[in-house]
Scaffold this active site. Structure first.
Site, PDB file in Angstrom:
ATOM      1  N   LYS A 187     -20.939  16.281 -14.345  1.00  0.00           N
ATOM      2  CA  LYS A 187     -19.781  16.141 -15.033  1.00  0.00           C
ATOM      3  C   LYS A 187     -19.137  17.325 -15.573  1.00  0.00           C
ATOM      4  O   LYS A 187     -18.168  18.751 -14.861  1.00  0.00           O
ATOM      5  CB  LYS A 187     -19.332  15.345 -15.517  1.00  0.00           C
ATOM      6  CG  LYS A 187     -19.159  14.053 -15.139  1.00  0.00           C
ATOM      7  CD  LYS A 187     -18.514  13.005 -15.739  1.00  0.00           C
ATOM      8  CE  LYS A 187     -19.014  11.699 -14.971  1.00  0.00           C
ATOM      9  NZ  LYS A 187     -19.400  10.317 -16.215  1.00  0.00           N
ATOM     10  N   GLN A 226     -19.461   8.200 -21.871  1.00  0.00           N
ATOM     11  CA  GLN A 226     -20.170   7.487 -20.844  1.00  0.00           C
ATOM     12  C   GLN A 226     -20.441   5.982 -20.765  1.00  0.00           C
ATOM     13  O   GLN A 226     -21.189   5.794 -21.964  1.00  0.00           O
ATOM     14  CB  GLN A 226     -21.632   8.581 -20.510  1.00  0.00           C
ATOM     15  CG  GLN A 226     -22.601   8.083 -19.311  1.00  0.00           C
ATOM     16  CD  GLN A 226     -21.759   8.494 -17.867  1.00  0.00           C
ATOM     17  OE1 GLN A 226     -20.792   9.360 -17.958  1.00  0.00           O
ATOM     18  NE2 GLN A 226     -21.913   7.460 -16.877  1.00  0.00           N
ATOM     19  N   ASP A 284     -10.924   8.433 -17.509  1.00  0.00           N
ATOM     20  CA  ASP A 284     -11.414   7.115 -16.809  1.00  0.00           C
ATOM     21  C   ASP A 284     -10.442   6.428 -15.995  1.00  0.00           C
ATOM     22  O   ASP A 284     -10.878   5.214 -15.610  1.00  0.00           O
ATOM     23  CB  ASP A 284     -12.718   6.580 -17.463  1.00  0.00           C
ATOM     24  CG  ASP A 284     -13.724   7.418 -17.289  1.00  0.00           C
ATOM     25  OD1 ASP A 284     -14.465   7.869 -16.231  1.00  0.00           O
ATOM     26  OD2 ASP A 284     -14.869   7.651 -18.213  1.00  0.00           O
TER      27      ASP A 284
END
Ligand code: NAD
Length: 295
Positions: free
Chosen positions: A59, A103, A126
């Site tokens: 990322k 994460q 997200d």
């Protein structure tokens, strides 16, 4: 040496992702010119799970390539819930940060729910916050979750007709299956959601014009379950001794499907490209609306 002929039935996720990244890079450049700073993404990794560390690294590399500033925060697996929440809140409060990504999965002793709620919808790149999931359910997605939104990009880029199509989703997780079903529904597909408790999975799958499998069970989808000419999207990624495997028996199913994603090289690259697109979108929305909810 002769090159292998290109099989046009195989969806090239890397090529689609490259096109999305080029578009995002241009938007990021323009944002920086207009606002004197690049869009910013902060990631937070708790613990040292190698797969999670790799995703975070990918990322950051992707951010660098398109001109998104990124902050890489790490916490030891021993951190407690309060310690974790303090760092999440610090990242959320940072004016230069447009997207905050924690994460997942977190180590067992930490509760992900307060974390999901602590990242406000406007910075939730997200797409996990209930307000963003709710917007998706109402057909007005703001920041849709990256993997299902990426799948939709793949389907659109390959001109797959969704209105009226029978779409079957395998899996109903918050991260993939459920938002995938909502997105397909928002595009007027007739959607069946199947899961581990579904009886007669094959019967459902056989009706699919568009199949999205996100179970994480290698070999779950076999050629006899797939309608000839169906479009097959394999989200599954399971690490095995033979390498990364999807849910779909690729070699046999590609003979039946009209389009199919490989694993790797299908859904993975477009997921990361969609995260970048969401970050730029979050930045643009924030300068336009502040942190107020928008539709
Ligand atoms: N390529 C990517 O970028 C990407 C992103 C996210 C997740 N994934 C992968 O997608 C897969 C699913 O991820 P997740 O987070 O949704 O997983 P999850 O474990 O949270 O959910 C799996 C879902 O599949 C269903 N399921 C399990 N076994 C089944 C079976 N035999 N028949 C029918 N349904 C079954 C479960 O009911 C559940 O709803 C995993 O392999 C994950 O690694 C890939």
């Amino acid at each position: 040496m002769d090159e292998e002929p290109i099989d046009e039935r195989i969806i090239d996720g890397r090529a689609v992702a490259a096109r999305v990244r080029a578009r995002v890079a241009e938007q990021a450049r323009q944002f920086a010119v207009e606002h004197g700073r690049p869009p910013g993404l902060a990631t937070l990794l708790v613990g040292d799970d190698p797969a999670s560390a790799l995703y975070v690294q990918l990322k950051h590399r992707a951010c660098e390539e398109v001109g998104i500033a990124s902050i890489d925060r790490r916490l030891p697996a021993s951190v407690d819930q309060d310690g974790l929440m303090a760092v999440v809140e610090e990242l959320v409060a940072d004016e230069a940060v447009d997207g905050v990504l924690v994460q997942m999965p977190l180590p067992e002793h930490l509760d992900p729910e307060p974390v999901v709620l602590a990242v406000p919808p406007a910075k939730d790149v997200d797409g996990f916050h209930p307000a963003n999931v709710g917007a998706l359910a109402l057909g007005t997605p703001l920041l849709p979750s990256c993997t299902p939104a990426g799948v939709l990009t793949l389907l659109d880029e390959y001109g797959v007709q969704l209105a009226g199509a029978d779409a079957v989703v395998i899996g109903r997780s918050r991260v993939v299956g459920m938002p995938m079903a909502l997105l397909l529904l928002s595009r007027d597909a007739t959607v069946t959601v199947t899961h581990a408790r579904t009886r007669g999975l094959a019967e459902h799958v056989r009706r699919a014009d568009v199949l999205v499998s996100a179970a994480g069970v290698p070999g779950l989808v076999t050629a006899d379950m797939v309608k000839p000419g169906a479009v097959v999207i394999d989200v599954g990624t399971t690490r095995t001794e033979q390498g990364l495997r999807g849910d779909v028996e690729f070699e046999a199913v590609r003979e039946v499907a009209s389009l199919i994603t490989p694993v790797p090289g299908g859904v993975g690259p477009i997921t990361i490209a969609t995260l970048l697109a969401n970050t730029v979108r979050a930045a643009q929305l924030r300068v336009a609306h502040g942190d107020r909810p928008v539709r």
